[in-house]
Motif scaffolding. Sequence first.
Motif, PDB file in Angstrom:
ATOM      1  N   UNK A 291     -38.555  70.723  45.470  1.00 27.18           N
ATOM      2  CA  UNK A 291     -37.269  71.060  44.839  1.00 27.18           C
ATOM      3  C   UNK A 291     -37.493  71.429  43.372  1.00 27.18           C
ATOM      4  N   UNK A 292     -38.318  70.646  42.681  1.00 25.09           N
ATOM      5  CA  UNK A 292     -38.602  70.930  41.267  1.00 25.09           C
ATOM      6  C   UNK A 292     -39.341  72.254  41.114  1.00 25.09           C
ATOM      7  N   UNK A 293     -40.310  72.514  42.006  1.00 22.22           N
ATOM      8  CA  UNK A 293     -41.101  73.745  41.911  1.00 22.22           C
ATOM      9  C   UNK A 293     -40.256  74.987  42.156  1.00 22.22           C
ATOM     10  N   UNK A 294     -39.127  74.859  42.770  1.00 22.40           N
ATOM     11  CA  UNK A 294     -38.256  76.002  43.043  1.00 22.40           C
ATOM     12  C   UNK A 294     -37.158  76.153  41.997  1.00 22.40           C
ATOM     13  N   UNK A 295     -37.238  75.390  40.953  1.00 24.90           N
ATOM     14  CA  UNK A 295     -36.271  75.533  39.859  1.00 24.90           C
ATOM     15  C   UNK A 295     -34.905  74.976  40.160  1.00 24.90           C
ATOM     16  N   UNK A 296     -34.847  73.969  41.047  1.00 27.85           N
ATOM     17  CA  UNK A 296     -33.578  73.348  41.418  1.00 27.85           C
ATOM     18  C   UNK A 296     -33.461  71.955  40.805  1.00 27.85           C
ATOM     19  N   UNK A 297     -32.258  71.418  40.793  1.00 25.68           N
ATOM     20  CA  UNK A 297     -32.048  70.037  40.355  1.00 25.68           C
ATOM     21  C   UNK A 297     -31.749  69.174  41.570  1.00 25.68           C
ATOM     22  N   UNK A 298     -31.794  67.857  41.374  1.00 25.27           N
ATOM     23  CA  UNK A 298     -31.537  66.939  42.484  1.00 25.27           C
ATOM     24  C   UNK A 298     -30.515  65.900  42.044  1.00 25.27           C
ATOM     25  N   UNK A 299     -29.530  65.671  42.910  1.00 21.90           N
ATOM     26  CA  UNK A 299     -28.498  64.650  42.657  1.00 21.90           C
ATOM     27  C   UNK A 299     -28.619  63.572  43.730  1.00 21.90           C
ATOM     28  N   UNK A 300     -28.808  62.326  43.291  1.00 18.45           N
ATOM     29  CA  UNK A 300     -28.803  61.179  44.207  1.00 18.45           C
ATOM     30  C   UNK A 300     -27.368  60.661  44.275  1.00 18.45           C
ATOM     31  N   UNK A 301     -26.846  60.499  45.494  1.00 15.32           N
ATOM     32  CA  UNK A 301     -25.425  60.119  45.612  1.00 15.32           C
ATOM     33  C   UNK A 301     -25.148  58.672  45.254  1.00 15.32           C
ATOM     34  N   UNK A 302     -26.203  57.895  44.968  1.00 15.59           N
ATOM     35  CA  UNK A 302     -26.015  56.528  44.493  1.00 15.59           C
ATOM     36  C   UNK A 302     -25.648  55.531  45.565  1.00 15.59           C
ATOM     37  N   UNK A 303     -25.625  55.944  46.831  1.00 12.36           N
ATOM     38  CA  UNK A 303     -25.189  55.039  47.894  1.00 12.36           C
ATOM     39  C   UNK A 303     -26.232  53.977  48.218  1.00 12.36           C
ATOM     40  N   UNK A 304     -27.519  54.308  48.076  1.00 10.35           N
ATOM     41  CA  UNK A 304     -28.584  53.363  48.438  1.00 10.35           C
ATOM     42  C   UNK A 304     -29.239  52.786  47.191  1.00 10.35           C
ATOM     43  N   UNK A 305     -29.179  51.469  47.026  1.00 13.18           N
ATOM     44  CA  UNK A 305     -29.842  50.857  45.866  1.00 13.18           C
ATOM     45  C   UNK A 305     -31.365  50.940  45.965  1.00 13.18           C
ATOM     46  N   UNK A 306     -31.920  51.272  47.141  1.00 14.42           N
ATOM     47  CA  UNK A 306     -33.366  51.360  47.317  1.00 14.42           C
ATOM     48  C   UNK A 306     -33.923  52.749  47.053  1.00 14.42           C
ATOM     49  N   UNK A 307     -33.060  53.685  46.742  1.00 14.90           N
ATOM     50  CA  UNK A 307     -33.525  55.054  46.541  1.00 14.90           C
ATOM     51  C   UNK A 307     -34.522  55.134  45.375  1.00 14.90           C
ATOM     52  N   UNK A 308     -35.629  55.835  45.641  1.00 13.91           N
ATOM     53  CA  UNK A 308     -36.672  56.010  44.626  1.00 13.91           C
ATOM     54  C   UNK A 308     -36.528  57.320  43.868  1.00 13.91           C
ATOM     55  N   UNK A 309     -35.526  58.093  44.207  1.00 13.16           N
ATOM     56  CA  UNK A 309     -35.371  59.409  43.595  1.00 13.16           C
ATOM     57  C   UNK A 309     -35.290  59.355  42.072  1.00 13.16           C
ATOM     58  N   UNK A 310     -34.500  58.479  41.459  1.00 16.03           N
ATOM     59  CA  UNK A 310     -34.433  58.471  39.991  1.00 16.03           C
ATOM     60  C   UNK A 310     -35.779  58.184  39.333  1.00 16.03           C
ATOM     61  N   UNK A 311     -36.542  57.273  39.919  1.00 12.35           N
ATOM     62  CA  UNK A 311     -37.830  56.941  39.294  1.00 12.35           C
ATOM     63  C   UNK A 311     -38.878  58.012  39.540  1.00 12.35           C
ATOM     64  N   UNK A 312     -38.855  58.685  40.679  1.00 16.35           N
ATOM     65  CA  UNK A 312     -39.840  59.718  40.980  1.00 16.35           C
ATOM     66  C   UNK A 312     -39.547  61.022  40.246  1.00 16.35           C
ATOM     67  N   UNK A 313     -38.279  61.302  39.997  1.00 17.26           N
ATOM     68  CA  UNK A 313     -37.891  62.598  39.418  1.00 17.26           C
ATOM     69  C   UNK A 313     -38.545  62.848  38.071  1.00 17.26           C
ATOM     70  N   UNK A 314     -38.551  61.859  37.190  1.00 16.34           N
ATOM     71  CA  UNK A 314     -39.095  62.080  35.853  1.00 16.34           C
ATOM     72  C   UNK A 314     -40.576  62.433  35.890  1.00 16.34           C
ATOM     73  N   UNK A 315     -41.347  61.844  36.823  1.00 17.61           N
ATOM     74  CA  UNK A 315     -42.777  62.152  36.919  1.00 17.61           C
ATOM     75  C   UNK A 315     -43.060  63.499  37.540  1.00 17.61           C
ATOM     76  N   UNK A 316     -42.079  64.120  38.163  1.00 12.43           N
ATOM     77  CA  UNK A 316     -42.260  65.414  38.820  1.00 12.43           C
ATOM     78  C   UNK A 316     -41.666  66.569  38.015  1.00 12.43           C
ATOM     79  N   UNK A 317     -41.121  66.276  36.851  1.00 11.05           N
ATOM     80  CA  UNK A 317     -40.479  67.321  36.065  1.00 11.05           C
ATOM     81  C   UNK A 317     -39.205  67.829  36.718  1.00 11.05           C
ATOM     82  N   UNK A 318     -38.526  66.972  37.440  1.00  9.82           N
ATOM     83  CA  UNK A 318     -37.335  67.366  38.201  1.00  9.82           C
ATOM     84  C   UNK A 318     -36.065  66.997  37.445  1.00  9.82           C
ATOM     85  N   UNK A 319     -35.218  67.971  37.188  1.00  7.83           N
ATOM     86  CA  UNK A 319     -33.903  67.697  36.606  1.00  7.83           C
ATOM     87  C   UNK A 319     -33.075  66.940  37.643  1.00  7.83           C
ATOM     88  N   UNK A 320     -32.538  65.802  37.271  1.00  8.38           N
ATOM     89  CA  UNK A 320     -31.848  64.978  38.265  1.00  8.38           C
ATOM     90  C   UNK A 320     -30.769  64.128  37.620  1.00  8.38           C
TER      91      UNK A 320
END
Length: 402
Positions: A291-320
């Motif tokens: 997703x980051x390599x294609x110039x897109x952003x990612x939104x986590x809907x916040x429903x799962x407290x176990x989601x790793x998306x917020x922590x992984x996004x910063x290391x991948x250069x992903x706008x989120x």
Amino acid sequence: MTDELNQPLGVGGEEPRRAPGRGRGALLAVAGTLGAVAVAAALVAPRIGGDGQPFAVARIETIEPPKIVEAPPVEPVAPAPPPTEAERNAAAIAEMERFSGVKVTRGGGGDAPGALVIKIEESGPELAPAPDKRLVEKTSDGLLPRIGADGAKPMDVYARPADLSARLPAGAPRIALVVGGVGLNARLSDRAIDELPAAVTLALAPYGAAVEATAARARARGHEILLHAPMEPYDFPVENPGPHTLRAGSDALGDLHWLMSRFTGYVGVVNFLGARFTAEAGALRPVLADIAARGLLYIDDGASPRSLAPSLASGLGLASARADAAIDARAKPQEIDAQLTQLEALARRNGQAIAVAEALPGVIARLSHFARDLERRGIALVPVSALAGRVDVSEARAGRAK
């Protein structure tokens, strides 16, 4: 000689003499057949009989009763048909004009028009046309987003600018609303597109029969759009988000590319379900990297407290960004209003807030009312791309986010 003083009244004495066949008065008799005989008496000048008593002679005439003429039968008249809705509307409009004292001159001298549906187009920035040839690559699945040779990114080119009103104070709190599930039901999709303010971001499901047309119409109305990507929940397949769901242990990238090819013009991806998939770093990381390599952003809907998306996004250069609240589609209107009040309080406290919701009738109505009143309360309504944190790849490696 008769003793009239001692004899009881009316007893004894001589009977007064009367003319034969005559009485002191003539009796007028009225007899009729079938209830209708009229008697007219005409008195003549009084006469004196042989005994010196006056008498009168009456003439009795029989008058034929008037003939009763029956009225001709009345043909039944069919009741007038009830007025049509257009006729009722026209009458109401004409009545309002009469009471208001405002004279309306219509072309051709026509009457008041029927009901009209008027859509008020919002003024604001126009979105860039999609697809932009710089930002797509042709694949066997269809067109996929990419970063252009000049460095242009879909999340920037296709985004709706945060057009803040000059009436808002500097540093006003910001709220972004993401309404998902658009494209699955044509009627509800049209309501979301037409009734929600243009600054509301819409997330389109990839399964709609005319999802490309829906995406184009949403963007034409000024809405920024996202891809609503189905991801594996813990109870899969009991709860199955749909074909090409991103699953742990499967070819998630292949499924992601199929989902991405359904339509164009979106700024990023938001998860649909996915509690299990977003909790497994091995499955989630390559998807977020793509997703980051294609110039897109990612939104986590916040429903799962176990989601790793917020922590992984910063290391991948992903706008989120991660949603702060989810509006309960099953709640009553007053309960939805209470949730939105809490969202507003959160935005005032933190300076910004993001909420996600589903395109359902009750939710659309309450969100529309809430969103259109934000500016009056000193809060800016912005597209979600305005609140997604940008991270440069070089800085991501050092762990520093903008």
